[in-house]
Design a protein around this motif. Structure first.
Motif: not given
Length: 210
Positions: A160-171
């Motif tokens: 869930s972290l990799m799917t929901l949060r990681l894209p925001k983190e990388e952006a």
């Protein structure tokens, strides 16, 4: 033998908690805004929904195993013992990644005002080593406990972290560090190392990984 497996599972979880608490205190992350204020209510709520049964099943397995025995699968002892080095490898990578951040660790989506670029330690090869570490940890927990729900829920939390949060983190990282971050991503693996070692130079840490 089953008692040994339960003790090892409990020891791994205790070590995990110790690592997280130590580096959270060391980095000053205790004073940060709560995750729900940064990530959004529903993202955090979904994660909590997965974590509650994970902790409950782990607690029952460790102290009242008979109550969750029907959820176990039949694994040979040798394969269950493999869970110990796998879990320990995950913990080792987690501690290494925390240490490499040199106080910049944050359990929420946050970059500090004077955040530095870090490309040493595991970040020289992997962009997000903490996610890799947690996945290895929960695979080890599954093998040791022979409880697919315990291991599966742990993997689901990280997923869930990799799917929901990681894209925001990388952006957020791309916005802050621009071209240097894009070059860093081009020469490192996302969760596993590339075939060739990443050279020293500009890079960016997985500073907000949970």
């Amino acid at each position: 033998m089953e008692t040994l497996f339960r003790v090892l599972v409990l020891a791994l979880f205790t070590t995990l908690a110790g690592i997280r608490v130590f580096f959270r205190v060391w980095s000053g992350a205790r004073a940060e805004r709560p995750a729900v204020a940064v990530e959004g209510f529903w993202v955090v709520a979904f994660r909590v929904v997965l974590m509650i049964p994970l902790y409950a099943l782990t607690f029952l397995y460790a102290f009242w195993p008979d109550r969750v025995a029907f959820l176990a699968v039949d694994l040979p002892p040798w394969s269950r013992l493999l869970g110990l080095p796998v879990g320990m490898a995950g913990l080792g990578l987690l501690a290494w990644a925390h240490g490499a951040l040199d106080g910049y660790f944050s359990p929420t989506l946050r970059l500090r005002e004077h955040h530095e670029l870090i490309d040493h330690g595991p970040y020289a090869w992997i962009q997000h080593p903490m996610y890799t570490a947690f996945l290895a940890f929960f695979v080890g927990i599954f093998l040791l406990s022979a409880h697919p729900w315990i291991g599966g829920l742990g993997v689901a939390v990280i997923g869930s972290l990799m799917t929901l949060r990681l894209p925001k983190e990388e952006a957020m990282l791309a916005t802050r560090f621009g071209e240097r971050y894009r070059r860093y991503r081009a020469r490192t693996g996302r969760f596993l190392p590339r075939l060739t070692r990443a050279p020293a130079g500009s890079g960016v840490p997985d500073a907000t990984a949970d």
